[in-house]
Every structure is written in C-alpha cells, then in structure tokens.
Design a protein around this motif. Structure first.
Motif, short mmCIF file in Angstrom:
data_model
loop_
_atom_site.label_atom_id
_atom_site.label_comp_id
_atom_site.label_asym_id
_atom_site.label_seq_id
_atom_site.Cartn_x
_atom_site.Cartn_y
_atom_site.Cartn_z
N TYR A 22 0.97 -1.28 0.14
CA TYR A 22 -0.15 0.20 0.09
C TYR A 22 0.48 1.10 -0.02
O TYR A 22 0.56 1.84 -1.05
N GLU A 26 1.14 4.54 -2.41
CA GLU A 26 0.87 5.67 -2.74
C GLU A 26 2.08 6.22 -2.87
O GLU A 26 1.13 7.65 -3.43
N ASP A 53 4.62 -8.44 2.36
CA ASP A 53 3.13 -7.37 3.64
C ASP A 53 2.91 -8.30 4.58
O ASP A 53 3.00 -7.77 5.96
N TRP A 80 -4.59 -1.61 9.97
CA TRP A 80 -5.65 -1.27 8.87
C TRP A 80 -5.74 -0.41 7.98
O TRP A 80 -5.91 -0.28 6.19
N LYS A 82 -3.28 0.17 6.92
CA LYS A 82 -1.89 0.35 5.91
C LYS A 82 -2.69 -0.61 4.98
O LYS A 82 -1.50 -0.90 3.75
N HIS A 83 -3.48 -1.06 4.84
CA HIS A 83 -4.32 -2.06 3.88
C HIS A 83 -3.89 -3.28 4.16
O HIS A 83 -3.57 -4.36 2.57
N ASP A 85 -3.82 -7.11 4.58
CA ASP A 85 -5.09 -8.30 4.68
C ASP A 85 -5.57 -8.73 6.24
O ASP A 85 -4.42 -8.95 7.04
#
Length: 153
Positions: A22, A26, A53, A80, A82-83, A85
C-alpha cells in the motif's frame, strides 16, 4: 517519472526499511504513475522480495509493541490503515507472546500511576483504564494488570 526509475527508487527505499505494498502504491500515485505501470512495479518488488506484507506485518507488530508500547487493538487498527490483509495481520498479532505483552503493560501502568493525581482508588483506576485503552489494550488485560499494580503499591 518512468517505470524503471520508480523501480529503482522503490527498491532502494525497501532495502533500507520494511514497507508494505500500500505504501508503494501511495508513492507511485503521488508520482503520477499510471495504474498498469504501478501493478508491474509492485509485481517486480514482490517477486524480488523487496516488499512482503507478511514480513512487514511481523516487523510492524514487533516495533509498535516494543518501542511504542501499543496494545493489540491499536496495532490492528494501524495495520488496517496500511491495507494489510486481515489474515496476515491476525497471524502477526497471534505471534505476540502473552507474557511479553503483559510485561509491557504493567510498567506502563506503574509509570502512569506515579504521574496521575486522583482523589480515590476508583478514580485512579478509571484514569489508568482510559489511558491503557487509548494505547490499545483490552479491558481484561488492563483489569488484570491494574490488580497486579494495586497489590504492589
């Protein structure tokens, strides 16, 4: 910025510290790199193990627990944001040793107790509770540690 330049910049960045996909997306969005090129760059970084990740989540949990003294809930929210999973985040959070976790909370509460003014034990405990909940610790963990801190003082 070209796709090749983005790969070089991001690979250099990832070799210095852990980052998640993420964060990379960005950065590329800020650099105005189109979505197709972003996906190819991400694929390159993941395939060459610059970005992982799962590794990021373990490192993030460890750092936030050890240095920032955050509780599970606050760490979970940060992951969360930082997206990451949910399954990966939960796996990293499950790796936290319960003994280490409570050994972080106890001194935190002892330190806060010394610097907090209250008219009664009840008021003191409520202030400690609010403080620890803000740090991301659960009600049960806080009650357990407040009991331990009360018995020591």
């Amino acid at each position: 910025m070209t796709e090749e330049q983005a790969i070089q910049k991001l690979a250099a960045l990832c070799s210095q510290a852990e980052h998640c996909t993420y964060e990379m997306k960005e950065k590329m969005t800020r650099w105005d790199i189109d979505d197709d090129a972003q996906q190819r760059v991400i694929d390159y970084l993941v395939n060459n193990r610059y970005v992982d990740d799962r590794r990021f989540a373990r490192s993030f949990v460890n750092d936030k627990l050890k240095y920032n003294k955050w509780g599970r809930r606050k760490i979970e929210q940060a992951l969360w944001m930082k997206h990451i999973d949910d399954a990966i985040a939960q796996e990293a959070l499950d790796d936290i040793d319960e003994g280490d976790y409570l050994s972080i909370l106890r001194p935190l509460l002892q330190s806060k107790r010394k610097s907090t003014k209250a008219d009664s034990d009840y008021e003191m405990n409520m202030k400690l509770m609010r403080y620890a909940m803000g740090r991301g610790f659960s009600y049960e963990e806080i009650r357990q540690c407040i009991g331990d801190v009360d018995s020591e003082t």
